[in-house]
Design an enzyme around this catalytic site. Structure first.
Site, PDB file in Angstrom:
ATOM      1  N   SER A 127      57.488  21.813  41.062  1.00 19.57           N
ATOM      2  CA  SER A 127      58.098  22.561  42.160  1.00 19.57           C
ATOM      3  C   SER A 127      57.126  23.605  42.721  1.00 19.57           C
ATOM      4  O   SER A 127      56.181  24.024  42.043  1.00 19.57           O
ATOM      5  CB  SER A 127      59.359  23.254  41.640  1.00 19.57           C
ATOM      6  OG  SER A 127      58.998  24.136  40.599  1.00 19.57           O
ATOM      7  N   CYS A 158      59.263  13.501  45.680  1.00 18.18           N
ATOM      8  CA  CYS A 158      58.661  14.548  46.505  1.00 18.18           C
ATOM      9  C   CYS A 158      58.399  14.026  47.913  1.00 18.18           C
ATOM     10  O   CYS A 158      58.084  14.795  48.807  1.00 18.18           O
ATOM     11  CB  CYS A 158      57.381  15.054  45.871  1.00 18.18           C
ATOM     12  SG  CYS A 158      56.109  13.805  45.875  1.00 18.18           S
ATOM     13  N   LYS A 204      50.660  17.631  29.158  1.00 16.92           N
ATOM     14  CA  LYS A 204      51.901  18.355  28.832  1.00 16.92           C
ATOM     15  C   LYS A 204      52.962  17.851  29.821  1.00 16.92           C
ATOM     16  O   LYS A 204      53.038  18.319  30.955  1.00 16.92           O
ATOM     17  CB  LYS A 204      51.638  19.857  28.988  1.00 16.92           C
ATOM     18  CG  LYS A 204      52.552  20.774  28.203  1.00 16.92           C
ATOM     19  CD  LYS A 204      54.016  20.652  28.505  1.00 16.92           C
ATOM     20  CE  LYS A 204      54.419  21.244  29.839  1.00 16.92           C
ATOM     21  NZ  LYS A 204      55.844  20.897  30.179  1.00 16.92           N
TER      22      LYS A 204
HETATM   23  P1  NAD Z   1      59.063  21.998  37.613  1.00 16.72           P
HETATM   24  O1  NAD Z   1      58.166  22.801  38.477  1.00 16.72           O
HETATM   25  O2  NAD Z   1      60.308  22.612  37.132  1.00 16.72           O
HETATM   26  O3  NAD Z   1      58.273  21.517  36.277  1.00 16.72           O
HETATM   27  C1  NAD Z   1      57.028  20.847  36.355  1.00 16.72           C
HETATM   28  C2  NAD Z   1      56.262  21.109  35.070  1.00 16.72           C
HETATM   29  O4  NAD Z   1      55.977  22.499  34.962  1.00 16.72           O
HETATM   30  C3  NAD Z   1      57.009  20.725  33.800  1.00 16.72           C
HETATM   31  O5  NAD Z   1      56.098  20.128  32.900  1.00 16.72           O
HETATM   32  C4  NAD Z   1      57.522  22.061  33.288  1.00 16.72           C
HETATM   33  O6  NAD Z   1      57.687  22.064  31.872  1.00 16.72           O
HETATM   34  C5  NAD Z   1      56.451  23.023  33.720  1.00 16.72           C
HETATM   35  N1  NAD Z   1      56.966  24.390  33.999  1.00 16.72           N
HETATM   36  C6  NAD Z   1      58.207  24.738  34.418  1.00 16.72           C
HETATM   37  N2  NAD Z   1      58.286  26.069  34.622  1.00 16.72           N
HETATM   38  C7  NAD Z   1      57.059  26.577  34.329  1.00 16.72           C
HETATM   39  C8  NAD Z   1      56.500  27.891  34.367  1.00 16.72           C
HETATM   40  N3  NAD Z   1      57.214  28.945  34.726  1.00 16.72           N
HETATM   41  N4  NAD Z   1      55.208  28.030  34.002  1.00 16.72           N
HETATM   42  C9  NAD Z   1      54.468  26.972  33.651  1.00 16.72           C
HETATM   43  N5  NAD Z   1      54.942  25.700  33.590  1.00 16.72           N
HETATM   44  C10 NAD Z   1      56.225  25.501  33.925  1.00 16.72           C
HETATM   45  O7  NAD Z   1      59.326  20.630  38.404  1.00 16.72           O
HETATM   46  P2  NAD Z   1      60.367  19.466  38.059  1.00 16.72           P
HETATM   47  O8  NAD Z   1      61.748  19.972  38.284  1.00 16.72           O
HETATM   48  O9  NAD Z   1      60.012  18.843  36.742  1.00 16.72           O
HETATM   49  O10 NAD Z   1      59.971  18.400  39.184  1.00 16.72           O
HETATM   50  C11 NAD Z   1      60.534  18.370  40.465  1.00 16.72           C
HETATM   51  C12 NAD Z   1      59.641  19.064  41.466  1.00 16.72           C
HETATM   52  O11 NAD Z   1      58.362  18.427  41.487  1.00 16.72           O
HETATM   53  C13 NAD Z   1      60.163  18.969  42.891  1.00 16.72           C
HETATM   54  O12 NAD Z   1      59.991  20.220  43.507  1.00 16.72           O
HETATM   55  C14 NAD Z   1      59.273  17.917  43.541  1.00 16.72           C
HETATM   56  O13 NAD Z   1      59.148  18.026  44.931  1.00 16.72           O
HETATM   57  C15 NAD Z   1      57.982  18.174  42.848  1.00 16.72           C
HETATM   58  N6  NAD Z   1      57.092  17.021  42.889  1.00 16.72           N
HETATM   59  C16 NAD Z   1      55.994  17.108  43.694  1.00 16.72           C
HETATM   60  C17 NAD Z   1      55.134  16.023  43.803  1.00 16.72           C
HETATM   61  C18 NAD Z   1      53.939  16.091  44.692  1.00 16.72           C
HETATM   62  O14 NAD Z   1      53.110  15.198  44.610  1.00 16.72           O
HETATM   63  N7  NAD Z   1      53.806  17.090  45.549  1.00 16.72           N
HETATM   64  C19 NAD Z   1      55.386  14.851  43.064  1.00 16.72           C
HETATM   65  C20 NAD Z   1      56.507  14.818  42.234  1.00 16.72           C
HETATM   66  C21 NAD Z   1      57.351  15.918  42.157  1.00 16.72           C
END
Ligand code: NAD
Length: 482
Positions: A226, A281, A173
């Protein structure tokens, strides 16, 4: 403009929804696709297809499963430029950043070819008289991954290749903000000719994520995104009896000692803080200038950041692309303003940046905030944009304490020529990925991707040997043949 479909049971299928999420090219604001907001029923269909495929796939010899990965790699190489270009169009990063991302993704496919060597169990004779004991690794069933927008091609490849080569079946997903590169990836997987149902794609947002986490036939979930969502994913998956690895957000600190090679350090810090427009990240977000490092570091950072060429990622001369969306631009600019009102000095201001011919684009220019203190929001909270804060501290000890006070623990770097400080830093700093004279401490595919504190929830990390552990269970066999 493409209306995207799901890929379930070896075929492209329409989602059972009339809700579509618009996907924009962040450099032009043009509508480039519509992503279905798939429902619980779509997720169920994908999980059922994966469940049906499991028995036959797990009994397919592991060497044959690994052979698919060699072919997968070749097909990815054939479409390398196409996939990279789509990452630029849907995400806004530069061509070379997108190529780097796809290359890293392919390295995870390379890693999966070594699964036959890595998923062996172990055995001991005579654990008691005439009794032998064996631990075998077995695949577990249907795994799923929920992935973010910032590395739309690479992050899914951290998981899918190893999950299926170890004998599991898989549901992905991806982020609805960047779903098109996965449309291409699954076209490649379709060409690969895996048995139907081994890999499945469900496009969508929160509803489909929740359905994945709650589905009784999903045995485990890999999440990247996130921190607030990572927490939800960790708790929900635990409640529903699943394995989970949830990689969250970050606030990465970079300390610079007075004995560091300033030119080389700043070149590295530029790539870390402004590469991918700060949307990594592992992006360096706060520079901790130690003692006399402050003046030369500040001057060199300002000089180099001021000359960065901001523009469309499709232009090969561009050095920094866009942020993901107009909303992200607004949020990032709001955080810069909050920092300013809390007392930070805006040394270089990227607010209101525009690029000729791309006036609607989500551009934020490189931004440097000086005089930042650890309690300011720009030092504490993830900005996820091209904003670098400078904190000035008197000594190494204060630098380590400042870094360790952060609630995040994804990455931290030190620039120095002192082995003692380097060793101390690695030993004491509570972050999962440490760089010494390296600005982006990104684990390669055969090492686990670290993460501590609020940057990671779980115990087994993504990638490397941890991924073999995560995607297999150990069955114990005790035998007596008297
Ligand atoms: P996000 O958390 O908004 O979304 C990530 C995924 O979760 C998406 O597929 C989204 O559709 C889904 N999602 C969103 N809200 C949700 C909810 N309430 N319940 C279930 N699923 C939900 O993240 P983003 O904005 O797409 O990505 C950026 C973030 O990812 C930044 O915080 C970054 O630091 C982090 N990140 C972390 C790593 C790591 O390895 N630690 C790597 C890449 C990105």
């Amino acid at each position: 403009m493409k209306r995207l479909k799901n890929y379930i049971g070896g075929a492209w299928v329409e989602a059972s929804t009339d809700k579509y999420i618009p996907v924009h090219n962040p450099a032009t604001c043009d509508l480039i696709a519509e992503c279905p907001d798939s429902t619980r029923a779509d997720v169920d269909k994908a999980v059922q297809a994966a469940k049906e495929a499991f028995d036959e796939w797990r009994s397919t010899p592991v060497l044959s499963r690994a052979q698919y990965m060699y072919r997968f790699k070749n097909l990815l190489e054939d479409r390398f430029e196409e996939l990279s270009k789509m990452v630029v169009e849907e995400n806004g990063k530069t061509r070379d950043e997108a190529r780097g991302e796809v290359r890293r993704g392919i390295e995870s496919v390379d890693f999966a070819t070594s699964v036959p060597a890595l998923m062996r169990g172990y055995r001991m004779e005579d654990v008691s008289s005439g009794i032998d004991e064996t631990a075998e690794r077995q695949p577990m069933g249907v795994f799923a991954a929920i992935t973010p927008f910032n590395f739309p091609a690479m992050v899914p490849l951290w998981f899918l290749p190893t999950a299926i080569t170890t004998g599991n079946t898989f549901v992905l997903k991806p982020s609805p903000q960047t779903p098109i590169s996965m449309d291409i990836l699954f076209d490649i997987l379709d060409e690969l000719g895996l048995p139907e149902g081994v890999v499945n794609l469900v496009q969508g947002g929160t509803e489909s994520s929740i359905a994945v986490m709650e589905h009784p036939d999903v045995v485990g979930v890999s999440f990247v995104g996130s921190t607030p969502v990572a927490k939800i994913v960790y708790e929900t998956c635990a409640k529903h009896g699943k394995r989970v690895q949830a990689q969250g957000g970050a606030k990465n600190y970079i300390a610079v000692m007075p004995d560091a090679d300033m030119t080389a350090s700043v070149a590295n810090i530029m790539g870390s803080s402004f590469g991918c427009a700060g949307q990594r990240c592992l992006a360096g977000s706060v520079v901790v200038a130690v003692g006399d490092a402050y003046e030369p570091l500040r001057a060199e950072l300002l000089k180099r950041a001021s000359s960065l060429r901001v523009g469309s990622g499709l232009d090969e001369t561009t050095q920094m692309g866009t942020v993901i969306s107009a909303q992200a631009k607004q949020r990032i600019e709001g955080m810069i303003s909050a920092g300013e009102s809390e007392g930070a000095q805006v040394l270089l201001d990227g607010r209101g940046a525009t690029v000729a011919g791309l006036e609607q684009g989500a551009f934020v220019g490189p931004t440097i905030l000086d005089g930042v203190t650890p309690e300011m929001s720009v030092a504490r909270d993830e900005i996820f944009g091209p904003v670098l804060s400078i904190i000035h501290v008197p000594d190494f000890e204060t630098a380590v304490n400042t870094i360790n006070a952060s609630r995040y623990g994804n990455a931290a770097s030190l620039f120095t020529s002192s082995g003692k400080h380097a060793r101390d830093f690695k030993y004491r700093v509570r972050a999962g990925n440490i760089g010494i004279n390296v600005g982006v401490a990104a684990a390669t595919a055969s090492f686990p991707f670290g993460g501590q504190k609020e940057s990671f929830f779980g115990d087994l990390h993504g990638q490397g040997p941890d991924s073999i552990e995560f995607y297999t269970d150990k069955k114990i066999l005790i035998e007596r043949w008297g």
